[in-house]
Design an enzyme around this catalytic site. Structure first.
Site, PDB file in Angstrom:
ATOM      1  N   TYR A   8      16.678  30.085   6.668  1.00  0.00           N
ATOM      2  CA  TYR A   8      15.519  30.815   7.193  1.00  0.00           C
ATOM      3  C   TYR A   8      15.597  30.930   8.711  1.00  0.00           C
ATOM      4  O   TYR A   8      15.897  29.967   9.403  1.00  0.00           O
ATOM      5  CB  TYR A   8      14.225  30.086   6.820  1.00  0.00           C
ATOM      6  CG  TYR A   8      13.854  30.232   5.358  1.00  0.00           C
ATOM      7  CD1 TYR A   8      13.613  31.482   4.796  1.00  0.00           C
ATOM      8  CD2 TYR A   8      13.753  29.110   4.548  1.00  0.00           C
ATOM      9  CE1 TYR A   8      13.275  31.606   3.471  1.00  0.00           C
ATOM     10  CE2 TYR A   8      13.407  29.227   3.208  1.00  0.00           C
ATOM     11  CZ  TYR A   8      13.171  30.486   2.672  1.00  0.00           C
ATOM     12  OH  TYR A   8      12.838  30.615   1.360  1.00  0.00           O
ATOM     13  N   LYS A  26       0.855  -1.202   0.000  1.00  0.00           N
ATOM     14  CA  LYS A  26       0.000   0.000   0.000  1.00  0.00           C
ATOM     15  C   LYS A  26       0.892   1.254   0.000  1.00  0.00           C
ATOM     16  O   LYS A  26       2.110   1.159   0.193  1.00  0.00           O
ATOM     17  CB  LYS A  26      -0.930  -0.025   1.209  1.00  0.00           C
ATOM     18  CG  LYS A  26      -0.229   0.015   2.537  1.00  0.00           C
ATOM     19  CD  LYS A  26      -1.217  -0.140   3.674  1.00  0.00           C
ATOM     20  CE  LYS A  26      -0.510  -0.260   4.995  1.00  0.00           C
ATOM     21  NZ  LYS A  26      -1.086   0.449   6.073  1.00  0.00           N
TER      22      LYS A  26
HETATM   23  C1  LIG Z   1      -3.953  -4.133   8.535  1.00  0.00           C
HETATM   24  C2  LIG Z   1      -2.493  -3.995   8.307  1.00  0.00           C
HETATM   25  N1  LIG Z   1      -1.739  -5.093   8.189  1.00  0.00           N
HETATM   26  C3  LIG Z   1      -0.408  -5.030   7.969  1.00  0.00           C
HETATM   27  C4  LIG Z   1       0.228  -3.818   7.871  1.00  0.00           C
HETATM   28  C5  LIG Z   1       1.715  -3.776   7.672  1.00  0.00           C
HETATM   29  O1  LIG Z   1       2.293  -3.212   8.810  1.00  0.00           O
HETATM   30  P1  LIG Z   1       3.877  -3.001   8.937  1.00  0.00           P
HETATM   31  O2  LIG Z   1       4.224  -2.038   7.879  1.00  0.00           O
HETATM   32  O3  LIG Z   1       4.071  -2.467  10.299  1.00  0.00           O
HETATM   33  O4  LIG Z   1       4.473  -4.342   8.712  1.00  0.00           O
HETATM   34  C6  LIG Z   1      -0.513  -2.650   8.011  1.00  0.00           C
HETATM   35  C7  LIG Z   1       0.163  -1.344   7.933  1.00  0.00           C
HETATM   36  O5  LIG Z   1      -0.207  -0.330   8.418  1.00  0.00           O
HETATM   37  C8  LIG Z   1      -1.908  -2.734   8.225  1.00  0.00           C
HETATM   38  O6  LIG Z   1      -2.667  -1.632   8.358  1.00  0.00           O
END
Ligand SMILES: Cc1ncc(COP(=O)(O)O)c(C=O)c1O
Length: 358
Positions: free
Chosen positions: A255, A35
């Site tokens: 700045y 994602k």
């Molecule tokens: C439902 C869920 N699973 C897995 C993950 C993966 O988490 P991580 O990046 O801490 O491994 C996330 C990330 O936010 C998540 O929201």
């Protein structure tokens, strides 16, 4: 000519890190969580490279899944937050997507839609209180979904709120709640573990793990780097010196003049700023590698530039190479000096730095 700023991503490092997760849990299948543009590493390139390696991918929402399908990615893709609109259920069927279901509206829309979905993950709220049905409702929901005959497999899923804190009891308590629900759903597989749980907690074997940040070689734990966990850093964020000057004791830089020279100093200006994703709240003293030597941020981060004290570095010229984070300078270290975490620095990079894959 172009600004000399780029992120170089090692796809083989990401594959290596996926195998680290798999080796820790050989009985489990593993999603590769891609994602947020694969945490800033380029979701399409990462997913295409891993397509024949992974058991499945996981994304936050359907737009991310469809982008991968349109690029030709064939592995199963799971929607971690489920659908946002009822119409998305028919796209899930059409594109072979799996989904979490976590609230009444998603579930009602599923029952109303005349679709067949390969896998649905019933998300249970075990104490994070962000998403998920109450533990007491989950077994009944699993039963209803199984009874509908419109799901190939119904699984249970949850998410820990404190797995990155190894001295807290919360993860064991949340796991006990999850195990209680699981025991009421015999034969139902489960998915509970993010990277922190994959790496350090005693999780149920045999279901699905969901490593995200560890795939990119970044640690979910404070004070421990990805490398110390046996991971390979996937992203190198680099630039070059574009201007150099010597300043005198009492001169101020940038700045608001937040850096003041205590003696004669040499200051390098580097092509990177908050408009590229370098954190504006990185403090004076944040490390920056110049020609491989640790230097420090001197003055406030601008939109397109930072200024760095390079007084002690020999052979500095315009064009000298700078690493902002990468295998020699952990992003976790830069993040902590900007009061944030590695996750945020890589995911919020803008589209300005060009990506190169190695
Ligand atoms: C439902 C869920 N699973 C897995 C993950 C993966 O988490 P991580 O990046 O801490 O491994 C996330 C990330 O936010 C998540 O929201």
């Amino acid at each position: 000519m172009a600004r000399p700023l780029k992120k170089t991503v090692s796809l083989s490092a990401i594959k290596h890190n996926y195998h680290v997760a798999k080796k820790l849990h050989p009985k489990s299948k593993a999603f590769a969580v891609v994602k947020a543009n694969a945490y800033g590493h380029g979701a399409v390139a990462v997913a295409k490279y891993l397509d024949s390696t992974v058991d499945a991918f996981a994304v936050a929402a359907i737009e991310e899944a469809l982008e991968l399908r349109k690029a030709g990615v064939e592995s199963p893709i799971m929607l971690l937050e489920g659908v946002f609109e009822a119409e998305e259920w028919s796209l899930c069927e059409q594109y072979g997507l799996w989904s979490a279901v976590e609230n009444e509206s998603q579930i009602n829309a599923f029952f109303m839609a005349n679709v067949q979905i390969e896998k649905l993950f019933v998300k249970v709220d075990i104490g994070m209180h962000r998403l998920g049905v109450d533990p007491g409702e989950a077994p009944n929901l699993v039963e209803q979904l199984n009874h509908s005959k419109r799901v190939g497999e119904v699984l249970l899923m949850s998410h820990f709120s404190c797995a990155d804190n190894l001295s807290s009891n919360t993860t064991s308590e949340q796991l006990a709640v999850f195990n209680q629900v699981s025991s009421l759903c015999p034969e139902v597989s489960a998915s509970v573990a993010n990277s922190a749980a994959v790496l350090k907690w005693d999780i149920p074997e045999g279901g699905w793990i969901r490593p995200g940040i560890m795939l990119y070689g970044i640690s979910p734990f404070d004070g421990i780097t990805g490398e110390q966990l046996g991971l390979q850093v996937a992203m190198k964020f680099t630039s070059e010196i574009i201007s150099l000057r010597v300043i005198q004791k009492g001169d101020k830089v940038g700045y608001a003049g937040s850096f003041e020279a205590q003696k004669e100093e040499r200051i390098a200006t580097i092509a990177v700023g908050y408009g590229d994703g370098y954190p504006r709240n990185a403090i004076n003293g944040t490390p920056v590698l110049v020609n491989g030597v640790v230097c420090t941020l001197a003055g406030r981060v601008s939109m397109d530039m930072i200024t760095v004290n390079v007084t002690h570095v020999p052979d500095i010229t315009l064009g000298s190479r700078v690493e902002l984070w990468g295998d020699l300078l952990p992003v976790e270290e830069v993040a902590s000096l900007a009061s944030t975490i590695g996750y945020e620095l890589v995911t919020r990079m803008t589209s300005r730095p060009k990506i190169q894959y190695s």
